[in-house]
Design an enzyme around this catalytic site. Structure first.
Site, PDB file in Angstrom:
ATOM      1  N   HIS A 182      42.348  48.934  72.996  1.00  0.00           N
ATOM      2  CA  HIS A 182      43.046  49.392  71.782  1.00  0.00           C
ATOM      3  C   HIS A 182      44.099  50.456  72.131  1.00  0.00           C
ATOM      4  O   HIS A 182      45.273  50.311  71.792  1.00  0.00           O
ATOM      5  CB  HIS A 182      42.016  49.953  70.792  1.00  0.00           C
ATOM      6  CG  HIS A 182      42.608  50.497  69.532  1.00  0.00           C
ATOM      7  ND1 HIS A 182      42.532  49.829  68.336  1.00  0.00           N
ATOM      8  CD2 HIS A 182      43.300  51.641  69.273  1.00  0.00           C
ATOM      9  CE1 HIS A 182      43.150  50.536  67.393  1.00  0.00           C
ATOM     10  NE2 HIS A 182      43.615  51.635  67.940  1.00  0.00           N
ATOM     11  N   GLU A 183      43.666  51.482  72.836  1.00  0.00           N
ATOM     12  CA  GLU A 183      44.598  52.561  73.168  1.00  0.00           C
ATOM     13  C   GLU A 183      45.692  52.062  74.102  1.00  0.00           C
ATOM     14  O   GLU A 183      46.832  52.494  74.011  1.00  0.00           O
ATOM     15  CB  GLU A 183      43.855  53.755  73.782  1.00  0.00           C
ATOM     16  CG  GLU A 183      42.836  54.417  72.857  1.00  0.00           C
ATOM     17  CD  GLU A 183      43.365  54.752  71.465  1.00  0.00           C
ATOM     18  OE1 GLU A 183      44.580  55.017  71.325  1.00  0.00           O
ATOM     19  OE2 GLU A 183      42.568  54.748  70.505  1.00  0.00           O
ATOM     20  N   HIS A 191      48.479  50.664  72.087  1.00  0.00           N
ATOM     21  CA  HIS A 191      49.422  51.690  71.613  1.00  0.00           C
ATOM     22  C   HIS A 191      50.357  52.087  72.759  1.00  0.00           C
ATOM     23  O   HIS A 191      51.561  52.258  72.572  1.00  0.00           O
ATOM     24  CB  HIS A 191      48.674  52.943  71.143  1.00  0.00           C
ATOM     25  CG  HIS A 191      48.005  52.801  69.803  1.00  0.00           C
ATOM     26  ND1 HIS A 191      48.682  52.391  68.672  1.00  0.00           N
ATOM     27  CD2 HIS A 191      46.727  53.031  69.412  1.00  0.00           C
ATOM     28  CE1 HIS A 191      47.839  52.384  67.642  1.00  0.00           C
ATOM     29  NE2 HIS A 191      46.647  52.751  68.067  1.00  0.00           N
ATOM     30  N   HIS A 251      53.063  49.572  73.331  1.00  0.00           N
ATOM     31  CA  HIS A 251      54.083  49.683  72.281  1.00  0.00           C
ATOM     32  C   HIS A 251      55.083  50.778  72.663  1.00  0.00           C
ATOM     33  O   HIS A 251      56.282  50.638  72.473  1.00  0.00           O
ATOM     34  CB  HIS A 251      53.382  50.036  70.963  1.00  0.00           C
ATOM     35  CG  HIS A 251      54.116  49.619  69.733  1.00  0.00           C
ATOM     36  ND1 HIS A 251      53.636  49.885  68.481  1.00  0.00           N
ATOM     37  CD2 HIS A 251      55.290  48.970  69.543  1.00  0.00           C
ATOM     38  CE1 HIS A 251      54.481  49.401  67.580  1.00  0.00           C
ATOM     39  NE2 HIS A 251      55.488  48.849  68.200  1.00  0.00           N
TER      40      HIS A 251
HETATM   41 ZN   LIG Z   1      44.880  52.975  66.902  1.00  0.00          ZN
END
Ligand SMILES: [Zn+2]
Length: 692
Positions: A476-477, A480, A483
């Protein structure tokens, strides 16, 4: 420039090796003074306002301040010391004040308007146009366009709102801290795990009491609801928790001093007034201006559709749970305080496996290797170990390259330790941009987690073992981080995650989580710590089945919270006779499968919307899940078309249309460019086991 202060060295990566707390105040003061000087110059009337003579100097002055403060802020979260905390608290108000004043500076607002109206605008790149539009929007929402008398009222509203929000969370915290329930007889604790019992015992001992003391802090009360076979104890704790900081006063009448009823009413009235000052009909409309969702009606119909689709599954979940509680636990009439308990027992019976058993298949080096392999194959990049000054010996530093060219870099700070904040997060150390000198500044990210460090077992250093949840958090991290790092935008304010609508910002992160559930991917990233065997198929099947346990009920619960939030800020009149409780009861009557008891006052501690940034925004969680699930479905379709999950072609397209574009265009446009159509809810339902 004072080059002996490492916080003022912007030539490369942060100088964590030279940093000392005494550098903070002089650096921040100098940078604020410099930025203020630039702002003062830019405020002066001028007939010729251009991108180059206005936006660029303003961005550069604030970027230096932002980067230096970013280092201090980061260290404060990962390497807290009393000295650092003191200088952090000393300088934080100066930073807040600088940016607040900047956001209300009318002279700057006028300059942006001049650029918007000027001849140059038509020739600006789409990214630059978006930066101008975002700036104008933020000035307007900040009240910069109001006449003088209304501006004063607007500022007063902000101030009162901040004070009441703070009181709201203080009440929740005080009510939480104050509640203490002592159990004297150990037999009453049957079923509660030893670690939770030991904590309760220690809590009692610390106050010189006999017995076991429970509080309303999650790690204390939740094991009671989940595991205690004593039904009366569960009910006591449930009532205390469900009436926290409220008027219900069921547990202690003196709790009234922390009652949030009037704070909620006042917050809703202030928001309504603010919206009307800004010429909107309600606060929900204001909240949605900078978001991806078009209108409150759009959000409500999305939520109601999701509720309608989840309902049969939720009804089924509940019927199963009731039957199980009756047949196997002897609970004839299931109440709210039985739900977590019965659910846990049903889960244990159905999917007998332990998180510990799974963990042994996920040693850190194998997981990291698996993560990098997925990323490298999807986005045609290479990840290599790199070197940079760090703040702790456990921190590692990497670089991402494509065809030998540096794309971005990141710090990996994975282990829990004293002085480090809870949870996991991604933060930016530096954003991507083209400097005025024509040099490309590549992005740098901090990736921070709180996993268990490697330990010595039987005299041998054993790698850290991750639970499957932790593996998912890591992916998940990293999403980010991708991105932020795989952006191709050259304008700082809209590169990477900057400028992305916040109901879309979780798209890349939740998207990456999907790979943690792919059989093919898991086989490559698991190796039993003792035998080296990959994850067995039977265990994987159980994990997958458990993943969607009660997903119907859970979905409806999130929808219920989101609808309550949306209606409170949309078609609820805070100045009428209708009460918040009536609105909540109404939503529950329509949408919930199991209606909480009438004394339940969950809204009195609903900090997300009354003390956080989620007012008329709680729906964002489900909204972004729709986007990420639907984006991932493109990869599943690639499999059906005969490829693998790790389709480099689809990955490159995902990068080009979503990651690379960052905030330079609306998230919906990026999504449509990737998928070739509007987002659809089907993939999320399918991933949650709720196919029609
Ligand atoms: Zn998040």
């Amino acid at each position: 420039m004072n080059t002996s202060n490492p916080l003022l060295d912007f030539s490369g990566l942060p100088r964590f090796d030279l940093f000392r707390p005494e550098h903070v105040t002089p650096a921040i003061e100098q940078l604020i003074a410099e930025a203020t000087e630039v702002v003062n110059k830019l405020e002066a009337p001028s007939s010729d306002v251009t991108w180059d003579n206005f936006v660029i100097p303003l961005e550069e002055a604030t970027e230096r301040l932002g980067r230096a403060w970013g280092i201090v802020n980061h260290l404060n979260h990962v390497a807290d010391t009393p000295e650092l905390r003191a200088v952090y608290n000393e300088n934080q108000p100066k930073i807040t004040e600088f940016f607040t004043i900047l956001g209300q500076n009318e002279a700057l607002f006028d300059k942006y308007k001049a650029i918007r109206a000027g001849a140059e605008y038509a020739n600006l790149t789409p990214a630059r146009k978006r930066i101008v539009e975002n700036a104008l929007r933020d000035f307007r929402l900040g009240g910069a366009e109001l006449p003088e008398d209304k501006k004063e009222r607007f500022a007063a509203i902000q101030e009162q709102h901040a004070a009441i929000s703070t009181r709201f969370s203080e009440n929740v915290l005080d009510a939480t801290n104050d509640y203490k329930y002592v159990v004297e007889n150990e037999a009453d604790l049957a079923g509660i795990p030893d670690d939770a019992k030991a904590a309760a015992r220690a809590a009692a001992e610390a106050e010189g009491k006999a017995g076991w003391q429970f509080t309303l802090h999650f790690p204390s009360y939740f094991p009671v609801l989940q595991f205690a076979s004593n039904r009366a104890l569960r009910e006591t704790i449930y009532r205390a928790s469900a009436t926290k900081a409220s008027d219900a006063g069921i547990v202690f009448s003196e709790l009234e001093k922390w009652d949030n009823t009037s704070n909620i009413a006042q917050l809703l009235r202030l928001r309504d007034e603010e919206a009307k000052l800004l010429d909107y009909r309600n606060f929900a409309e204001v909240s949605l201006v900078p978001k991806m969702a078009e209108s409150p009606d759009h959000v409500i119909s999305f939520l109601e559709d999701l509720a309608r689709r989840a309902r049969p599954f939720a009804e089924n979940d509940l019927a199963e749970l009731r039957a199980f509680a009756k047949d196997e636990l002897g609970i004839e009439d299931m109440h709210a305080w039985d739900v977590a308990y019965a659910s846990e027992k049903l889960r244990e019976k159905r999917y007998a496996f332990s998180a510990q058993e799974v963990k042994e298949y996920f040693p850190e080096p194998k997981v990291i290797e698996g993560l990098f392999k997925v990323v490298q194959s999807l986005f045609s990049v290479q990840i290599k170990l790199d070197e940079a000054p760090v703040w702790h010996p456990d921190v590692r530093f990497y670089r991402i390259e494509r065809d030998g060219q540096l794309v971005g870099q990141f710090y990996f700070d994975l282990y829990a330790r004293a002085g480090k904040g809870q949870g996991a997060w991604m933060d930016d150390a530096r954003g991507r941009r083209m400097t005025t000198g024509g040099i490309l500044q590549t992005p740098v990210a901090y990736l921070t987690c709180n996993f268990t460090p490697p330990a010595t077992v039987d005299g041998k250093l054993q790698p850290s073992l991750f639970t499957h949840d932790e593996v998912t958090t890591l992916f998940h991290e990293f999403g980010h981080g991708l991105h932020h790092m795989l952006t191709e935008v050259e304008e700082l304010s809209v590169s990477g995650i900057s400028g992305v609508e916040w109901d879309a910002v979780e798209l890349p992160s939740q998207f990456m989580e999907n790979f943690c559930w792919e059989w093919d991917v898991l086989q490559g990233m698991t190796a039993h710590v003792k035998t080296g065997e990959p994850l067995p198929r039977a265990l994987y099947d159980k994990m997958l089945a458990a993943k969607n346990f009660q997903s119907g009920m859970q979905t409806l619960r999130q929808v219920e919270f989101s609808l309550i939030d949306m209606h409170l800020h949309y078609d609820f009149d805070p100045n009428s006779q209708q009460t918040v409780q009536q609105l909540i009861d109404d939503v529950r009557q329509k949408f919930s499968v199991m209606i909480p008891p009438s004394f339940n006052r969950f809204q009195h501690s609903f900090g997300h919307i009354f003390a956080g940034g989620y007012a008329a925004g709680y729906y964002s969680y489900k909204w972004a899940e729709v986007l990420s699930a639907d984006a991932y479905a493109a990869f599943e379709e690639a499999v059906e078309a005969g490829g693998g999950e790790i389709s480099a072609e689809t990955g490159r397209r995902f990068q080009r249309e979503i990651l690379a574009m960052g905030g330079s265009r609306p998230a919906l446009e990026s999504f449509k460019a990737f998928r070739g159509r509007e987002p659809s809810i089907d993939a999320l339902l399918r991933h949650n086991g709720m196919n029609a």
